[in-house]
Design a protein around this motif. Structure first.
Motif, PDB file in Angstrom:
ATOM      1  N   SER B  87       0.809  -1.219   0.000  1.00 46.25           N
ATOM      2  CA  SER B  87       0.000   0.000   0.000  1.00 46.25           C
ATOM      3  C   SER B  87       0.843   1.270   0.000  1.00 46.25           C
ATOM      4  O   SER B  87       0.309   2.357   0.102  1.00 46.25           O
ATOM      5  CB  SER B  87      -0.903   0.000   1.226  1.00 46.25           C
ATOM      6  N   ARG B  88       2.153   1.145  -0.121  1.00 44.29           N
ATOM      7  CA  ARG B  88       3.050   2.295   0.026  1.00 44.29           C
ATOM      8  C   ARG B  88       2.664   3.473  -0.878  1.00 44.29           C
ATOM      9  O   ARG B  88       2.613   3.350  -2.095  1.00 44.29           O
ATOM     10  CB  ARG B  88       4.494   1.857  -0.228  1.00 44.29           C
ATOM     11  N   GLU B  89       2.434   4.618  -0.252  1.00 46.63           N
ATOM     12  CA  GLU B  89       2.124   5.825  -1.030  1.00 46.63           C
ATOM     13  C   GLU B  89       3.398   6.355  -1.686  1.00 46.63           C
ATOM     14  O   GLU B  89       3.343   7.234  -2.547  1.00 46.63           O
ATOM     15  CB  GLU B  89       1.492   6.878  -0.100  1.00 46.63           C
ATOM     16  N   HIS B  90       4.527   5.795  -1.283  1.00 49.14           N
ATOM     17  CA  HIS B  90       5.800   6.150  -1.918  1.00 49.14           C
ATOM     18  C   HIS B  90       5.738   5.861  -3.420  1.00 49.14           C
ATOM     19  O   HIS B  90       6.499   6.463  -4.180  1.00 49.14           O
ATOM     20  CB  HIS B  90       6.940   5.342  -1.293  1.00 49.14           C
ATOM     21  N   ALA B  91       4.850   4.954  -3.850  1.00 49.15           N
ATOM     22  CA  ALA B  91       4.775   4.609  -5.279  1.00 49.15           C
ATOM     23  C   ALA B  91       4.289   5.807  -6.107  1.00 49.15           C
ATOM     24  O   ALA B  91       5.000   6.241  -7.016  1.00 49.15           O
ATOM     25  CB  ALA B  91       3.907   3.372  -5.488  1.00 49.15           C
ATOM     26  N   PRO B  92       3.101   6.377  -5.825  1.00 48.24           N
ATOM     27  CA  PRO B  92       2.741   7.587  -6.567  1.00 48.24           C
ATOM     28  C   PRO B  92       3.699   8.763  -6.328  1.00 48.24           C
ATOM     29  O   PRO B  92       3.961   9.536  -7.251  1.00 48.24           O
ATOM     30  CB  PRO B  92       1.321   7.924  -6.090  1.00 48.24           C
ATOM     31  N   TRP B  93       4.233   8.895  -5.113  1.00 48.78           N
ATOM     32  CA  TRP B  93       5.205   9.973  -4.877  1.00 48.78           C
ATOM     33  C   TRP B  93       6.394   9.818  -5.823  1.00 48.78           C
ATOM     34  O   TRP B  93       6.877  10.793  -6.401  1.00 48.78           O
ATOM     35  CB  TRP B  93       5.725   9.965  -3.427  1.00 48.78           C
ATOM     36  N   ALA B  94       6.877   8.585  -5.953  1.00 42.57           N
ATOM     37  CA  ALA B  94       8.045   8.339  -6.801  1.00 42.57           C
ATOM     38  C   ALA B  94       7.712   8.601  -8.270  1.00 42.57           C
ATOM     39  O   ALA B  94       8.488   9.241  -8.989  1.00 42.57           O
ATOM     40  CB  ALA B  94       8.538   6.904  -6.614  1.00 42.57           C
ATOM     41  N   LEU B  95       6.545   8.130  -8.716  1.00 39.52           N
ATOM     42  CA  LEU B  95       6.161   8.328 -10.122  1.00 39.52           C
ATOM     43  C   LEU B  95       6.044   9.817 -10.437  1.00 39.52           C
ATOM     44  O   LEU B  95       6.546  10.293 -11.461  1.00 39.52           O
ATOM     45  CB  LEU B  95       4.828   7.619 -10.411  1.00 39.52           C
ATOM     46  N   LEU B  96       5.386  10.563  -9.550  1.00 40.22           N
ATOM     47  CA  LEU B  96       5.216  12.004  -9.780  1.00 40.22           C
ATOM     48  C   LEU B  96       6.562  12.708  -9.815  1.00 40.22           C
ATOM     49  O   LEU B  96       6.828  13.535 -10.684  1.00 40.22           O
ATOM     50  CB  LEU B  96       4.336  12.609  -8.676  1.00 40.22           C
ATOM     51  N   ASP B  97       7.425  12.346  -8.886  1.00 41.15           N
ATOM     52  CA  ASP B  97       8.726  12.995  -8.812  1.00 41.15           C
ATOM     53  C   ASP B  97       9.595  12.627 -10.019  1.00 41.15           C
ATOM     54  O   ASP B  97      10.434  13.404 -10.457  1.00 41.15           O
ATOM     55  CB  ASP B  97       9.423  12.599  -7.505  1.00 41.15           C
ATOM     56  N   TYR B  98       9.327  11.450 -10.558  1.00 48.71           N
ATOM     57  CA  TYR B  98      10.048  10.998 -11.752  1.00 48.71           C
ATOM     58  C   TYR B  98       9.538  11.722 -13.001  1.00 48.71           C
ATOM     59  O   TYR B  98      10.199  11.751 -14.035  1.00 48.71           O
ATOM     60  CB  TYR B  98       9.853   9.477 -11.882  1.00 48.71           C
ATOM     61  N   GLY B  99       8.357  12.299 -12.890  1.00 48.75           N
ATOM     62  CA  GLY B  99       7.833  13.095 -14.009  1.00 48.75           C
ATOM     63  C   GLY B  99       6.535  12.594 -14.605  1.00 48.75           C
ATOM     64  O   GLY B  99       6.033  13.153 -15.583  1.00 48.75           O
ATOM     65  N   ILE B 100       5.972  11.534 -14.017  1.00 42.02           N
ATOM     66  CA  ILE B 100       4.729  10.971 -14.562  1.00 42.02           C
ATOM     67  C   ILE B 100       3.520  11.739 -14.015  1.00 42.02           C
ATOM     68  O   ILE B 100       3.465  12.053 -12.824  1.00 42.02           O
ATOM     69  CB  ILE B 100       4.605   9.471 -14.182  1.00 42.02           C
ATOM     70  N   ARG B 101       2.563  12.039 -14.891  1.00 44.74           N
ATOM     71  CA  ARG B 101       1.355  12.745 -14.437  1.00 44.74           C
ATOM     72  C   ARG B 101       0.105  11.880 -14.543  1.00 44.74           C
ATOM     73  O   ARG B 101      -0.893  12.156 -13.883  1.00 44.74           O
ATOM     74  CB  ARG B 101       1.161  14.012 -15.264  1.00 44.74           C
ATOM     75  N   ALA B 102       0.145  10.858 -15.419  1.00 48.76           N
ATOM     76  CA  ALA B 102      -1.008   9.977 -15.558  1.00 48.76           C
ATOM     77  C   ALA B 102      -0.533   8.597 -15.988  1.00 48.76           C
ATOM     78  O   ALA B 102       0.529   8.461 -16.616  1.00 48.76           O
ATOM     79  CB  ALA B 102      -1.991  10.528 -16.584  1.00 48.76           C
ATOM     80  N   VAL B 103      -1.301   7.590 -15.632  1.00 43.70           N
ATOM     81  CA  VAL B 103      -1.000   6.216 -16.048  1.00 43.70           C
ATOM     82  C   VAL B 103      -2.259   5.659 -16.711  1.00 43.70           C
ATOM     83  O   VAL B 103      -3.364   5.852 -16.194  1.00 43.70           O
ATOM     84  CB  VAL B 103      -0.598   5.331 -14.850  1.00 43.70           C
ATOM     85  N   ILE B 104      -2.088   5.010 -17.865  1.00 42.99           N
ATOM     86  CA  ILE B 104      -3.228   4.408 -18.560  1.00 42.99           C
ATOM     87  C   ILE B 104      -3.131   2.886 -18.442  1.00 42.99           C
ATOM     88  O   ILE B 104      -2.096   2.297 -18.760  1.00 42.99           O
ATOM     89  CB  ILE B 104      -3.243   4.811 -20.056  1.00 42.99           C
ATOM     90  N   SER B 105      -4.219   2.269 -17.969  1.00 35.45           N
ATOM     91  CA  SER B 105      -4.248   0.811 -17.824  1.00 35.45           C
ATOM     92  C   SER B 105      -5.689   0.329 -17.945  1.00 35.45           C
ATOM     93  O   SER B 105      -6.624   1.116 -17.829  1.00 35.45           O
ATOM     94  CB  SER B 105      -3.679   0.411 -16.456  1.00 35.45           C
ATOM     95  N   SER B 106      -5.845  -0.979 -18.160  1.00 35.44           N
ATOM     96  CA  SER B 106      -7.210  -1.520 -18.191  1.00 35.44           C
ATOM     97  C   SER B 106      -7.698  -1.801 -16.775  1.00 35.44           C
ATOM     98  O   SER B 106      -8.875  -1.996 -16.543  1.00 35.44           O
ATOM     99  CB  SER B 106      -7.271  -2.794 -19.035  1.00 35.44           C
ATOM    100  N   ARG B 107      -6.783  -1.829 -15.813  1.00 35.07           N
ATOM    101  CA  ARG B 107      -7.199  -2.047 -14.426  1.00 35.07           C
ATOM    102  C   ARG B 107      -6.103  -1.618 -13.455  1.00 35.07           C
ATOM    103  O   ARG B 107      -4.941  -1.958 -13.636  1.00 35.07           O
ATOM    104  CB  ARG B 107      -7.527  -3.518 -14.208  1.00 35.07           C
TER     105      ARG B 107
END
Ligand code: SF4
Lengths: 476, 197
Positions: B87-107
């Motif tokens: 459940s680590r919120e570090h995952a979205p923190w890391a993605l945002l800091d890496y430069g990602i703003r959105a993720v597209i997936s089927s689930r």
């Protein structure tokens, strides 16, 4: 089919309904009251920092309970009582949660507590976990507590802040999934094999967005340790939570625990807890049937917990998609092979899935008067100080040590490898934990998930093997 | 106002980058060895660390992100069940800091989805078919309109994606969710009284 009356509801719905501070609307999610907030060092520092930044206080410190478990070393302290952290940052994280809890008046079971343990082992042992409660923690395996008929689920750090400040959480109402498990388990088949089998059957996204209720004769026959193992891995099929309706087994477990209701309050509580079950006419959003008699000791062969086979079964070939191919390449296995000849480097017995007394007893039964295979490293890590004491009173520590395994201090240890307990790159670990993701137990480490019986058997043979041969031979 | 006000955005344009793998778990997004931090800043460095770097810190050859340009490809296209596991919120923190703003997936996995929305990272759930189209057309130009819940893909068209009304409301107006809860102080106290809590 029994007729569903409007008042018929599921266990989940009953608990949900009792905690609604504000109903869900078209524009806003429900506001759900949280009875028990569990905390540990990894997912809380940024939440406390946010409170500080906003000048907010903790609304109900009496409804919080904290421990240190993830970043803590499992090696014994030195002669001066100093603990050897893997990094200064790990020490800082532990000291930060201790400071934050002291400042806000939250009870934390730290190094000097006789109750310290993995948060999901400690909560039930203290009797803090009770039927009908809402329980959250910044940790996905909070689902463990659902074994008591609580609605218990993992949250993120921002939400940890929400609960600290308001004792509430924004939630949209999840779906329900009923998993009926019927029949007697074969000898040597444990709750761990049942949940691995279920995840293998419904898939790692089979429960997404749902709260699972496990029921049926197999579940009724399980003790609390087994029910906790079952609910623990609900998150591994994507479910928000797993639940089991409380019964006499639950009440017997809780009676007399330090935080359980006492005296008259106990009788009132039990009378209420008895109403916490799914009514005969209620239905789940979806329903799965599992035949327990068909379940065999199971292991994972890939890099997520849904890639499951029976210990002696071949890895499926045929519809191997890209993900399975990538998983097999990482693991160094081939479609169609059995795992029986794979030699094992490390065995880890521990984690909030399988580190309770009954788990250690099962493993010790296999390891008694036997030796760990040459060159294999075996770690046995009790889930809490209480488990450690009980195991030592039983002489289990001697059995493990005599077999050549390490008997370590309680904590998460090699389940996540944050404290320095890791496998080396390429090493194959048979582990009683819950996640076999790439690198979970150390960069480039390879993980096979298994029950304590299977793990202990692997430690003795040095290969991936079932405990069957030892169970037949007996342990004496 | 906090975090979200800074990430306030109702629409943005970007190009896509593909990681065509299912079940990418949060241990891949940010490995446990980086979780001992007590901050939330600067985690981009460790995003997908084990994919990008060898044990000794040198760059990996077979890295699924090797051709990624975070400066212009701020939308990741991934397989199903993205963000499963911890459940680590570090995952979205890391993605945002890496430069990602959105993720597209089927689930998306449940908790990851929740954590992302609370930090302004947009999980865009679409039909499997569109994911396949995007995999077949790397570096596609896309436009994400949060207020309208619309994803526009060049040469494909515009589709609606699900986003709960409340998250959309908070994201587009910079409303803080904790403030929203705390506005219900009376109801919270009443609940505590009613159930003797
Ligand atoms: S034992 Fe493993 S799964 Fe359980 S709380 Fe600790 S790290 Fe998480």
């Amino acid at each position: 089919m029994p007729q569903q009356s409007p008042s018929d509801s599921t266990l989940f719905e009953k608990v949900w309904q009792r905690h609604l501070v504000r109903e869900e609307s078209a524009e806003t999610p429900a506001i759900l009251y949280i009875d028990l907030h569990l905390l540990h060092e990894v997912t809380t520092p940024q939440a406390f920092a946010e409170l500080k930044k906003r000048g907010l206080s903790v609304r109900r410190p009496d409804r919080c309970l904290a421990t240190i478990d993830h970043s803590t070393p499992t090696s014994a302290p030195d002669a001066e009582g100093r603990h050897h952290y893997v990094t200064e940052q790990a020490r800082d994280q532990v000291e930060t949660v201790q400071r934050n809890c002291a400042k806000h008046g939250i009870v934390l079971h730290g190094w000097d507590s006789p109750n310290r343990g993995i948060i999901h082992v400690m909560g039930p042992e203290l009797g803090a976990t009770q039927p009908g409660m809402t329980i959250v923690c910044g940790d996905s395996h909070t689902s463990t507590h659902g074994a008591f008929g609580a609605l218990a689920f993992g949250i993120g750090t921002t939400e940890v802040g929400h609960v600290l400040a308001s004792q509430c959480l924004l939630q949209s109402k999840p779906n329900t999934l009923g998993i009926r498990i019927e029949g007697e388990l074969a000898p040597g088949v444990t709750a761990k094999d049942v949940i691995l089998h279920i995840i293998g059957t419904i898939g790692v996204d089979g429960g997404t967005g749902s709260v699972i209720e496990y029921y049926g004769s197999t579940v009724r026959a399980m003790d609390m340790d087994s029910r906790m193992t079952l609910c623990n891995m609900s998150i591994e099929c994507g479910a928000r939570a797993g639940m089991v309706a409380p019964d006499e087994v639950t009440f017997d477990y809780l009676a007399g625990r330090p935080l359980s209701p006492q005296g008259e309050a106990w009788d009132t509580a039990v009378a209420d807890w008895k109403t916490l079950k799914t009514d005969a006419g209620a239905t789940y959003g979806a329903q799965v049937d599992i035949d327990a008699t068909a379940i065999r000791p199971s292991v994972t062969y890939g890099t997520h917990p849904g890639m499951v086979v029976a210990v002696d079964e071949a890895i499926p070939s045929g519809d191997t998609n890209e993900s399975i191919a990538a998983a097999l390449e990482y693991m160094g296995f081939k479609a169609g092979q059995t795992l029986a000849d794979e030699s094992v480097d490390v065995v880890f017995i521990g984690s909030c899935t399988n580190s309770r007394l009954s788990d250690l007893r099962a493993a010790a039964g296999i390891m008694k008067n036997r030796k760990v295979a040459h060159g294999l490293r075996a770690l046995v890590v009790p889930g809490s100080e209480e488990v450690r004491r009980a195991a030592e009173a039983d002489g289990l520590d001697r059995i493990f040590i005599d077999a050549g395994a390490q008997w370590r201090e309680p904590g998460c240890s090699m389940c996540i490898g944050m404290n320095g307990d890791i496998a080396a790159p390429g090493e194959l670990v048979v582990s009683t934990s819950n996640r076999n993701f790439k690198g979970r137990q150390g960069p480039l480490s390879r993980t096979i998930l298994a029950s304590p019986l299977t793990a202990a058997a692997c430690a003795i043979t040095g290969r991936v093997s079932s405990a069957q041969q030892f169970l037949e031979a007996g342990s004496d | 106002m906090t975090e979200q006000a800074n990430n306030l955005n109702t629409e943005f344009r970007s190009r896509t980058y593909n990681i065509p793998l299912d079940n990418i778990d949060t241990d891949q997004i940010i490995p446990a060895q980086f979780l001992t931090t007590t901050n939330r800043e600067g985690l981009g460095e460790f995003c997908f660390y084990a994919w990008r770097f060898n044990e000794d810190g040198t760059a990996k050859e077979n890295n699924p992100l090797r051709d990624h340009h975070p400066d212009r490809q701020q939308v990741l296209v991934v397989g199903s069940n993205f963000g499963c596991g911890s459940s680590r919120e570090h995952a979205p923190w890391a993605l945002l800091d890496y430069g990602i703003r959105a993720v597209i997936s089927s689930r998306f996995a449940d908790i990851f989805c929740n954590n992302s929305l609370k930090n302004g990272l947009i999980p865009v759930t679409v039909e499997e078919q569109l994911v396949e189209y995007l995999h077949a057309h790397p570096d596609s130009a896309v436009r994400i309109d949060i207020a309208r819940r619309q994803l526009t893909v060049e040469n494909y068209g515009t589709i609606q994606f699900p986003l709960d009304a409340f998250s959309a409301f908070c994201l587009t107006r910079g409303i803080d969710q904790l403030d929203f809860i705390l506005q219900n102080e009376q109801e919270i106290s009443a609940h505590e009284q009613k159930y003797n809590k």
